[in-house]
Write a protein that holds these residues in place. Structure first.
Motif, PDB file in Angstrom:
ATOM      1  N   HIS A   1       0.829  -1.212   0.000  1.00  0.00           N
ATOM      2  CA  HIS A   1       0.000   0.000   0.000  1.00  0.00           C
ATOM      3  C   HIS A   1       0.862   1.260   0.000  1.00  0.00           C
ATOM      4  O   HIS A   1       0.542   2.238  -0.684  1.00  0.00           O
ATOM      5  N   LEU A   2       1.947   1.245   0.755  1.00  0.00           N
ATOM      6  CA  LEU A   2       2.829   2.408   0.821  1.00  0.00           C
ATOM      7  C   LEU A   2       3.471   2.687  -0.533  1.00  0.00           C
ATOM      8  O   LEU A   2       3.458   3.831  -1.012  1.00  0.00           O
TER       9      LEU A   2
ATOM     10  N   PHE B   1      -2.893   5.131   1.472  1.00  0.00           N
ATOM     11  CA  PHE B   1      -2.325   5.371   2.796  1.00  0.00           C
ATOM     12  C   PHE B   1      -3.332   5.048   3.896  1.00  0.00           C
ATOM     13  O   PHE B   1      -2.969   4.565   4.959  1.00  0.00           O
TER      14      PHE B   1
ATOM     15  N   ILE C   1      -3.446   1.325   4.806  1.00  0.00           N
ATOM     16  CA  ILE C   1      -2.318   0.751   5.548  1.00  0.00           C
ATOM     17  C   ILE C   1      -2.763   0.310   6.938  1.00  0.00           C
ATOM     18  O   ILE C   1      -2.379  -0.759   7.423  1.00  0.00           O
TER      19      ILE C   1
END
Length: 124
Positions: free
Chosen positions: A85-86, A106, A109
């Motif tokens: 995800h980052l 973000f 996460i």
């Protein structure tokens, strides 16, 4: 509007995130003991496929078991899905049009790190 956002999300990020979650779910279900984590990974994977129009809320009766399960999840699979995800969020934030989708990554996460004790509900 949410349909358009979901289609754009699917093309640029959602499908790959979905595959990551389904891979984690498959591994967790094959290991038999970790089936509850596999079910959670599949549930969050479907949410990552079409996130707009839905929200993650805490489960009211989640307790210590959810916390301990989340610790196991972070060790087994959560850290690399959060990293996915980052990386995807940073890549999407490179363009102005992609910034809202990067921010959505973000926000995912938190769910990637702690999926147990959370519910996915439709926005009213």
């Amino acid at each position: 509007m949410k349909t358009l956002l979901n289609i754009i999300w699917f093309v640029f990020s959602g499908f790959w995130l979905f595959l990551g979650y389904m891979f984690a779910a498959l591994i967790m279900c094959v290991l038999i003991v970790t089936i509850p984590w596999g079910i959670a990974a599949a549930r969050i994977g479907v949410y990552a496929l079409w996130p707009f129009g839905k929200i993650v809320v805490p489960t009211p009766n989640a307790g210590v078991g959810s916390f301990l399960g989340n610790v196991v999840w972070v060790v087994l699979a959560g850290w690399w899905i959060a990293l996915e995800h980052l990386i995807s969020g940073i890549a999407l934030c490179i363009t102005i049009i992609g910034i809202p989708f990067g921010i959505a990554n973000f926000k995912l996460i938190q769910v990637a790190l702690m999926p147990l004790g959370k519910q996915i509900v439709d926005l009213p």
